[in-house]
Design a protein around this motif. Structure first.
Motif, short mmCIF file in Angstrom:
data_model
loop_
_atom_site.label_atom_id
_atom_site.label_comp_id
_atom_site.label_asym_id
_atom_site.label_seq_id
_atom_site.Cartn_x
_atom_site.Cartn_y
_atom_site.Cartn_z
N LEU A 104 0.79 -1.20 0.26
CA LEU A 104 0.10 -0.01 -0.01
C LEU A 104 0.97 1.26 -0.05
O LEU A 104 1.58 1.45 1.17
N ASP A 105 0.98 1.92 -1.00
CA ASP A 105 1.84 3.27 -1.40
C ASP A 105 1.36 4.43 -0.65
O ASP A 105 0.02 4.40 -0.78
N ASP A 106 2.17 5.21 -0.42
CA ASP A 106 1.81 6.61 -0.12
C ASP A 106 0.69 6.71 1.14
O ASP A 106 -0.16 7.52 1.12
N PHE A 107 1.05 5.69 2.14
CA PHE A 107 -0.05 5.52 3.03
C PHE A 107 -0.10 7.05 3.95
O PHE A 107 0.74 7.44 4.33
N ALA A 126 9.34 3.35 5.53
CA ALA A 126 9.12 4.94 5.48
C ALA A 126 9.71 5.37 3.93
O ALA A 126 11.02 5.05 3.72
N GLU A 127 9.01 6.23 3.17
CA GLU A 127 9.59 6.91 1.91
C GLU A 127 10.15 7.89 2.21
O GLU A 127 10.00 8.99 3.25
N GLY A 128 11.10 8.46 1.26
CA GLY A 128 11.62 9.44 1.00
C GLY A 128 12.45 9.98 2.33
O GLY A 128 12.50 11.04 2.91
MG MG Z 1 5.11 6.39 -2.43
#
Ligand code: MG
Ligand code: C2E
Ligand code: MG
Ligand code: MG
Length: 289
Positions: free
Chosen positions: A179-182, A242-244
Motif C-alpha cells: 500500500l503506497d503513499d499511506f 518509510a518513504e523519502g
Molecule cells: Mg510512494
C-alpha cells in the motif's frame, strides 16, 4: 525551441509560451509513440532494512526520455497515460521490463531481492490483470513472491468489484501487495486490518515533517502517527516502509520509532538497471533477509 525546467520537468516554447492545454496536448501526442520509439526506461531504488541497511527490494520507477523535452517524470506523464487510455499498455511494459531486470539480478545470485512495480488503479480494473501478472512471471522465470505490486489507497474508490477481483487473483498467485503513499489519502489505520496487503509505505510527507521546519505540534503528531503505524504493522505482521528518507536525522527518528524498512536518497537515488547489482554488492548472495 524547447527548454527544460527543474520543477515541472518540461517547459515548451514554440514561438509563444504554451498554455497548460497546449502543453498537455503536445505531451499526449508524443506519449502515444513513446513506447514504440523506445523512449521509456526504468530506474530502480532500493528499499532497505532498518537498522542494517540491507536492500530487500528494488522499486521500479518509469521515466520517459524524449528527444526534445529531455527526461519527463512519471508524476507528469502517468496521469496523462491514465486519461488517454495508454496506461494498460504502458503498465504492461513496465511490469515486463521490471521482471526481466529482476530475473537478471536473481541470475546473478541475489535471489532474496524482490522487485516492486507501481500499478495504476486502471490496470487493477482490467479483468485479465492477475492473469497478465502470472504470464509475465512465468516468462521471466520468477517465483511470485519475488514481485511486489504497489497500489495506492484510492484503489477501492473506483470499480471496486473489479479491483477486488484483481486483488484476490494477485493474492492467490502469491504475489505481494504493497500500500503506497499511506496517509496521503483516505485509508485509516483501522482499515489496514481489512486490506490484504503485506507492506505499508508511509507517505514521504510524514517523513519530511518528522524533522522538518514545521510547528512543534505537527512534529509531535507525525511522531505519534508513525509510532501507531509501527504498532499496527507489527500486530498485523506487515512490513512498514518509510518513504523519502533523506537525512540521517530522519533515519535515526524512524529507527527509534521502530520502523522496519526505509527508502530514500539517504540510501540511494533511483539508479539505472546497470547500477542495481553494484548496489546489491554488499548483500551476501542468497542471503535470507
Ligand atoms: Mg510512494
Ligand atoms: P512513488 O511510488 O511514491 O515513488 C516514490 C517517488 O519518490 C519517486 O518519484 C522517487 O524517485 C521519489 N523519491 C525517492 N526517494 C526520495 C527522497 O529521499 N526524497 C524525495 N523527495 N523523493 C524521493 P518518481 O520516480 O518521480 O515517481 C513519482 C510517482 O510516479 C511514484 O510515486 C508513482 O506513484 C508514480 N510512478 C512511477 N513509476 C510508475 C509506474 O511504472 N507506473 C505507475 N502507474 N506509476 C508510476
Ligand atoms: Mg511506489
Ligand atoms: Mg507517490
Amino acid at each position: 525551441a524547447v527548454k527544460r525546467s527543474g520543477k515541472n520537468g518540461v517547459r515548451l516554447y514554440s514561438g509563444h509560451l504554451m498554455d497548460q492545454d497546449e502543453r498537455r496536448q503536445m505531451l499526449e501526442r508524443e506519449l502515444r509513440h513513446a513506447q514504440e520509439r523506445g523512449q521509456l526506461y526504468l530506474e530502480f531504488q532500493p528499499i532497505c532494512t532498518v537498522p542494517t541497511g540491507h536492500p530487500v527490494c528494488l522499486e521500479a520507477l518509469v521515466r520517459w526520455q524524449h528527444p526534445e523535452f529531455g527526461v519527463v517524470g512519471p508524476d507528469i506523464f502517468i496521469p496523462i497515460a491514465e486519461d488517454c487510455g495508454l496506461i494498460p499498455s504502458l503498465g504492461e511494459w513496465v511490469l515486463s521490463h521490471a521482471l526481466t531486470a529482476a530475473a537478471r539480478w536473481h541470475a546473478a545470485g541475489f535471489t532474496a531481492v524482490r522487485v516492486a512495480v507501481n500499478i495504476s488503479p486502471l490496470q487493477m480494473m482490467q479483468p485479465q490483470f492477475a492473469q497478465t501478472v502470472a504470464q509475465e512471471l512465468a516468462r521471466a522465470g520468477l517465483p511470485p513472491p519475488a514481485l511486489e505490486l504497489e497500489v495506492t489507497e484510492g484503489i477501492d474508490m473506483r470499480g471496486r468489484i473489479q479491483v477486488e477481483h484483481s486483488v484476490l487473483g494477485i493474492r492467490a498467485l502469491g504475489v505481494r501487495l504493497s500500500l503506497d503513499d499511506f496517509g496521503s489519502g483516505f485509508a485509516s489505520l483501522s482499515r489496514l486490518n481489512e486490506l490484504p496487503v503485506d507492506v505499508v509505505k508511509i507517505d514521504r510527507m510524514f517523513v519530511s515533517d518528522l524533522t522538518g521546519v514545521v510547528a512543534r505540534s505537527r512534529r509531535r503528531y507525525v511522531r505519534t502517527l508513525i509510532s501507531a503505524m509501527v504498532t499496527v504493522a507489527a500486530t498485523l505482521g506487515l512490513e512498514l516502509v518509510a518513504e523519502g528518507v533523506e537525512t540521517s536525522e530522519q533515519y535515526d527518528e524512524l529507527a527509534a520509532l521502530g520502523c522496519t524498512h526505509a527508502q530514500g536518497y539517504l540510501f540511494s537515488p533511483p539508479v539505472p538497471e546497470a547500477g542495481v547489482v553494484p548496489l546489491l554488492g554488499h548483500v551476501a548472495q542468497n542471503e535470507v533477509l
